[in-house]
Design a protein around this motif. Structure first.
Motif, PDB file in Angstrom:
ATOM      1  N   GLY A   1       7.446   9.738   7.164  1.00 30.50           N
ATOM      2  CA  GLY A   1       8.577   9.034   7.757  1.00 30.50           C
ATOM      3  C   GLY A   1       9.108   7.919   6.868  1.00 30.50           C
ATOM      4  N   LEU A   2       8.393   7.604   5.804  1.00 31.47           N
ATOM      5  CA  LEU A   2       8.822   6.525   4.902  1.00 31.47           C
ATOM      6  C   LEU A   2       8.898   7.007   3.452  1.00 31.47           C
ATOM      7  CD1 LEU A   2       6.733   3.531   6.341  1.00 31.47           C
ATOM      8  CD2 LEU A   2       9.157   4.002   6.680  1.00 31.47           C
ATOM      9  N   ALA A   3       9.365   8.238   3.245  1.00 27.12           N
ATOM     10  CA  ALA A   3       9.357   8.844   1.907  1.00 27.12           C
ATOM     11  C   ALA A   3      10.113   8.021   0.866  1.00 27.12           C
ATOM     12  CB  ALA A   3       9.928  10.265   1.973  1.00 27.12           C
ATOM     13  N   VAL A   4      11.316   7.604   1.157  1.00 30.61           N
ATOM     14  CA  VAL A   4      12.107   6.859   0.172  1.00 30.61           C
ATOM     15  C   VAL A   4      11.461   5.506  -0.104  1.00 30.61           C
ATOM     16  CG1 VAL A   4      14.352   5.778  -0.281  1.00 30.61           C
ATOM     17  CG2 VAL A   4      14.235   8.063   0.746  1.00 30.61           C
ATOM     18  N   TYR A   5      11.014   4.836   0.936  1.00 31.84           N
ATOM     19  CA  TYR A   5      10.348   3.545   0.771  1.00 31.84           C
ATOM     20  C   TYR A   5       9.097   3.708  -0.091  1.00 31.84           C
ATOM     21  CZ  TYR A   5       8.131  -0.898   1.916  1.00 31.84           C
ATOM     22  OH  TYR A   5       7.534  -2.135   1.834  1.00 31.84           O
ATOM     23  N   CYS A   6       8.279   4.714   0.206  1.00 32.42           N
ATOM     24  CA  CYS A   6       7.057   4.958  -0.574  1.00 32.42           C
ATOM     25  C   CYS A   6       7.396   5.289  -2.022  1.00 32.42           C
ATOM     26  CB  CYS A   6       6.238   6.082   0.047  1.00 32.42           C
ATOM     27  SG  CYS A   6       5.416   5.613   1.586  1.00 32.42           S
ATOM     28  N   ALA A   7       8.447   6.063  -2.238  1.00 32.16           N
ATOM     29  CA  ALA A   7       8.830   6.425  -3.602  1.00 32.16           C
ATOM     30  C   ALA A   7       9.130   5.182  -4.434  1.00 32.16           C
ATOM     31  CB  ALA A   7      10.036   7.357  -3.583  1.00 32.16           C
ATOM     32  N   THR A   8       9.823   4.215  -3.846  1.00 28.95           N
ATOM     33  CA  THR A   8      10.127   2.997  -4.605  1.00 28.95           C
ATOM     34  C   THR A   8       8.860   2.209  -4.908  1.00 28.95           C
ATOM     35  OG1 THR A   8      10.581   1.654  -2.618  1.00 28.95           O
ATOM     36  CG2 THR A   8      12.442   2.838  -3.594  1.00 28.95           C
ATOM     37  N   LYS A   9       7.928   2.210  -3.979  1.00 25.93           N
ATOM     38  CA  LYS A   9       6.672   1.477  -4.200  1.00 25.93           C
ATOM     39  C   LYS A   9       5.773   2.197  -5.202  1.00 25.93           C
ATOM     40  CE  LYS A   9       8.071  -1.578  -1.394  1.00 25.93           C
ATOM     41  NZ  LYS A   9       8.715  -2.763  -1.940  1.00 25.93           N
ATOM     42  N   PHE A  10       5.747   3.542  -5.167  1.00 26.33           N
ATOM     43  CA  PHE A  10       5.002   4.300  -6.172  1.00 26.33           C
ATOM     44  C   PHE A  10       5.556   3.979  -7.560  1.00 26.33           C
ATOM     45  CE2 PHE A  10       3.099   6.786  -2.810  1.00 26.33           C
ATOM     46  CZ  PHE A  10       2.008   7.409  -3.377  1.00 26.33           C
ATOM     47  N   ALA A  11       6.876   3.829  -7.674  1.00 26.74           N
ATOM     48  CA  ALA A  11       7.507   3.489  -8.951  1.00 26.74           C
ATOM     49  C   ALA A  11       7.040   2.121  -9.449  1.00 26.74           C
ATOM     50  CB  ALA A  11       9.027   3.521  -8.813  1.00 26.74           C
ATOM     51  N   VAL A  12       6.956   1.159  -8.562  1.00 23.13           N
ATOM     52  CA  VAL A  12       6.496  -0.183  -8.944  1.00 23.13           C
ATOM     53  C   VAL A  12       5.050  -0.141  -9.425  1.00 23.13           C
ATOM     54  CG1 VAL A  12       5.974  -2.501  -8.068  1.00 23.13           C
ATOM     55  CG2 VAL A  12       8.129  -1.395  -7.459  1.00 23.13           C
ATOM     56  N   VAL A  13       4.200   0.596  -8.725  1.00 20.41           N
ATOM     57  CA  VAL A  13       2.794   0.707  -9.129  1.00 20.41           C
ATOM     58  C   VAL A  13       2.700   1.367 -10.500  1.00 20.41           C
ATOM     59  CG1 VAL A  13       0.572   1.799  -8.592  1.00 20.41           C
ATOM     60  CG2 VAL A  13       1.880   0.679  -6.776  1.00 20.41           C
ATOM     61  N   GLY A  14       3.438   2.445 -10.719  1.00 14.86           N
ATOM     62  CA  GLY A  14       3.422   3.138 -12.003  1.00 14.86           C
ATOM     63  C   GLY A  14       3.950   2.258 -13.131  1.00 14.86           C
ATOM     64  N   LEU A  15       5.032   1.545 -12.878  1.00 10.11           N
ATOM     65  CA  LEU A  15       5.592   0.639 -13.873  1.00 10.11           C
ATOM     66  C   LEU A  15       4.588  -0.442 -14.253  1.00 10.11           C
ATOM     67  CD1 LEU A  15       7.961  -0.521 -15.544  1.00 10.11           C
ATOM     68  CD2 LEU A  15       8.635  -1.775 -13.479  1.00 10.11           C
ATOM     69  N   THR A  16       3.953  -1.032 -13.258  1.00 12.60           N
ATOM     70  CA  THR A  16       2.993  -2.103 -13.520  1.00 12.60           C
ATOM     71  C   THR A  16       1.789  -1.591 -14.303  1.00 12.60           C
ATOM     72  OG1 THR A  16       3.712  -3.172 -11.475  1.00 12.60           O
ATOM     73  CG2 THR A  16       1.677  -3.966 -12.457  1.00 12.60           C
ATOM     74  N   LYS A  17       1.281  -0.412 -13.950  1.00 15.35           N
ATOM     75  CA  LYS A  17       0.154   0.165 -14.693  1.00 15.35           C
ATOM     76  C   LYS A  17       0.537   0.430 -16.145  1.00 15.35           C
ATOM     77  CE  LYS A  17      -2.390   2.291 -10.909  1.00 15.35           C
ATOM     78  NZ  LYS A  17      -2.992   3.513 -10.386  1.00 15.35           N
TER      79      LYS A  17
ATOM     80  N   MET B   1       0.819  -1.201   0.000  1.00 20.42           N
ATOM     81  CA  MET B   1       0.000   0.000   0.000  1.00 20.42           C
ATOM     82  C   MET B   1       0.858   1.259   0.000  1.00 20.42           C
ATOM     83  SD  MET B   1      -3.154  -0.680  -0.320  1.00 20.42           S
ATOM     84  CE  MET B   1      -3.749   0.953  -0.022  1.00 20.42           C
ATOM     85  N   ALA B   2       2.142   1.132   0.317  1.00 16.96           N
ATOM     86  CA  ALA B   2       3.018   2.307   0.325  1.00 16.96           C
ATOM     87  C   ALA B   2       3.184   2.892  -1.070  1.00 16.96           C
ATOM     88  CB  ALA B   2       4.376   1.948   0.918  1.00 16.96           C
ATOM     89  N   GLY B   3       2.761   2.176  -2.096  1.00 19.21           N
ATOM     90  CA  GLY B   3       2.801   2.689  -3.454  1.00 19.21           C
ATOM     91  C   GLY B   3       1.548   3.443  -3.847  1.00 19.21           C
ATOM     92  N   MET B   4       0.590   3.515  -2.950  1.00 20.83           N
ATOM     93  CA  MET B   4      -0.666   4.203  -3.230  1.00 20.83           C
ATOM     94  C   MET B   4      -0.983   5.286  -2.203  1.00 20.83           C
ATOM     95  SD  MET B   4      -1.883   2.738  -5.981  1.00 20.83           S
ATOM     96  CE  MET B   4      -3.637   2.977  -6.046  1.00 20.83           C
ATOM     97  N   VAL B   5      -0.430   5.146  -1.008  1.00 21.54           N
ATOM     98  CA  VAL B   5      -0.759   6.048   0.092  1.00 21.54           C
ATOM     99  C   VAL B   5       0.542   6.580   0.692  1.00 21.54           C
ATOM    100  CG1 VAL B   5      -1.842   6.172   2.364  1.00 21.54           C
ATOM    101  CG2 VAL B   5      -2.844   4.711   0.602  1.00 21.54           C
ATOM    102  N   PRO B   6       0.688   7.896   0.788  1.00 24.08           N
ATOM    103  CA  PRO B   6       1.899   8.439   1.412  1.00 24.08           C
ATOM    104  C   PRO B   6       1.932   8.162   2.905  1.00 24.08           C
ATOM    105  CG  PRO B   6       0.351  10.203   0.907  1.00 24.08           C
ATOM    106  CD  PRO B   6      -0.246   8.935   0.365  1.00 24.08           C
ATOM    107  N   ILE B   7       3.094   7.756   3.386  1.00 28.61           N
ATOM    108  CA  ILE B   7       3.259   7.464   4.812  1.00 28.61           C
ATOM    109  C   ILE B   7       4.390   8.330   5.344  1.00 28.61           C
ATOM    110  CG2 ILE B   7       3.723   5.680   6.544  1.00 28.61           C
ATOM    111  CD1 ILE B   7       2.848   3.624   4.360  1.00 28.61           C
TER     112      ILE B   7
END
Length: 103
Positions: free
Chosen positions: A9-25, A1-7
């Motif tokens: 304290g976890l900016a770098v982690y979320c950024a990598t997950k947002f990238a995976v979601v965007g790549l998959t879409k 869910m870190a690829g869909m919802v900002p958390i």
């Protein structure tokens, strides 16, 4: 869910997950008419050794077991689902956050 919802304290982690979601879409669109399907499995915190080292930012985040993740993968294949959140009720989180103004 870190690829869909900002958390916070976890900016770098979320950024990598947002990238995976965007790549998959994007891959899903590029391969739309080829018979190749792409699914994004989006669990919250999974009870693994990695999760044991979670910091304060991940406190209160729902957890899932590796078995629940495996079941979601099988379900996504069997039903050609594009996005699967675990637990499933969190699938509404991005839509709700988009309706809420930032403070």
């Amino acid at each position: 869910m870190a690829g869909m919802v900002p958390i916070p304290g976890l900016a770098v982690y979320c950024a990598t997950k947002f990238a995976v979601v965007g790549l998959t879409k994007t891959l899903r669109e590029e391969y739309r008419d080829t018979g190749i399907n792409f699914s994004t499995i989006m669990p919250c915190k999974v009870t693994t050794e990695l999760a044991l080292g979670s910091d304060e930012a991940a406190k209160g985040v729902p957890t899932s077991t590796p078995e629940e993740i495996a079941a979601a993968v099988l379900k996504s294949i069997a039903h050609e689902l594009t996005e699967v959140t675990i637990p499933s009720y969190l699938g509404y989180s991005p839509a709700i956050l988009n309706l809420t103004p930032f403070s």
